[in-house]
Write a protein that holds these residues in place. Structure first.
Motif, short mmCIF file in Angstrom:
data_model
loop_
_atom_site.label_atom_id
_atom_site.label_comp_id
_atom_site.label_asym_id
_atom_site.label_seq_id
_atom_site.Cartn_x
_atom_site.Cartn_y
_atom_site.Cartn_z
N LYS A 185 0.82 -1.20 0.00
CA LYS A 185 0.00 0.00 0.00
C LYS A 185 0.86 1.26 0.00
N LEU A 186 1.95 1.25 0.79
CA LEU A 186 2.80 2.43 0.88
C LEU A 186 3.49 2.72 -0.45
N VAL A 207 11.78 7.17 -4.23
CA VAL A 207 10.36 7.47 -4.47
C VAL A 207 9.60 7.43 -3.15
N ALA A 208 9.89 6.41 -2.33
CA ALA A 208 9.23 6.30 -1.03
C ALA A 208 9.64 7.45 -0.11
N GLU A 209 10.90 7.87 -0.18
CA GLU A 209 11.37 8.99 0.63
C GLU A 209 10.66 10.28 0.22
N PHE A 210 10.45 10.47 -1.08
CA PHE A 210 9.73 11.64 -1.58
C PHE A 210 8.32 11.67 -1.01
N ALA A 213 8.32 8.59 3.49
CA ALA A 213 8.63 7.36 4.21
C ALA A 213 10.03 7.41 4.81
N LYS A 214 10.19 6.72 5.93
CA LYS A 214 11.48 6.55 6.57
C LYS A 214 12.00 5.16 6.22
N ILE A 215 13.16 5.11 5.59
CA ILE A 215 13.68 3.86 5.04
C ILE A 215 14.84 3.33 5.88
N LYS A 216 14.77 2.06 6.18
CA LYS A 216 15.81 1.39 6.95
C LYS A 216 16.80 0.70 6.00
#
Length: 245
Positions: A185-186, A207-210, A213-216
């Motif tokens: 979903k994210l 793309v997720a950071e934009f 989202a916080k990425i590990k």
């Protein structure tokens, strides 16, 4: 799940909350040279893409695989799937102009019940099951997870004339790999926002950071290479020989 059930609409796959892999193999491989696209070059008697797909076929937590490729290669990959007996392929779809477009095509082809999505380069054939399991576990805790290895070399930031502007602290630098793993979903929402706002990322995590989202980042492997040049094929052959031993 049957082999190569390619349909217009996303299907429902038996079971809920499954983990799916999108393998992107739509690149032209210009840096490799020659007429054969790099995903179809032979590595120890088998196409590089075949090595990659078979890793995910063997990983128990992966229940569904979507392959994204060029329009001209769809029939070729269908034939490969039949010849190799791949069982987890749910769709083979045509990608877009850019990698980001190709990933969006892969997301649209996922089954309705896929919950966790791993996005992987088709020419990165040395991923290990432990990396997959740790990525899935991390993606259930964080917004997203990427594999990476600490930079070994000093990195220089240069201007257009090749003059050094900055030397970042090496201890903070990581070489990022795939798979990159997210809640389905994210990452769908992230790609929707990127398309709406005209953002082009360098990888799925950006793309997720934009999106916010916080990425590990978790430890990958220096063997989890992306085969880009002919020298990489020689290195890959050594890795396969080491695995056999």
């Amino acid at each position: 799940m049957g082999l190569l059930l390619i349909e217009e609409e996303r299907r429902s796959v038996e079971g809920e909350g499954i983990c799916a892999a999108i393998i992107v193999a739509a690149g032209q491989g210009k840096r490799m040279g020659g007429k054969t696209r790099k995903q179809f070059l032979m590595l120890e008697g088998k196409e590089i893409l075949a090595h990659t797909v078979e890793r995910f076929e063997q990983f128990s937590k992966i229940k569904e695989i979507v392959l994204v490729t060029g329009q001209d290669d769809i029939e070729c990959i269908k034939e490969m799937a039949r010849n190799y007996g791949w069982k987890k392929i749910s769709a083979v779809v045509c990608g877009g102009k850019e990698r980001q477009d190709s990933v969006k095509c892969g997301l649209k082809a996922l089954s309705l019940s896929s919950e966790i999505v791993l996005i992987h380069d088709g020419v990165r054939p040395f991923v290990k099951e432990d990396m997959i399991n740790r990525s899935i576990d991390a993606a259930r805790i964080f917004d997203g997870c990427v594999l990476g290895v600490p930079a070994k070399d000093t990195i220089k930031i240069c201007d257009k004339d090749g003059m050094v502007v900055e030397t970042p602290e090496r201890s903070k630098l990581w070489h990022i790999q795939t798979p990159q793993t997210f809640s389905r979903k994210l990452i769908e929402k992230a790609y929707e926002k990127a398309e709406k706002d005209g953002f082009i990322g360098t990888d799925d995590a950006s793309v997720a950071e934009f999106y916010g989202a916080k990425i590990k980042v978790i430890q990958g492997s220096y063997q989890n290479i992306k085969i880009t040049t002919r020298e990489d094929i020689l290195v890959g052959a050594c890795f396969l020989e080491e695995e056999r031993e």
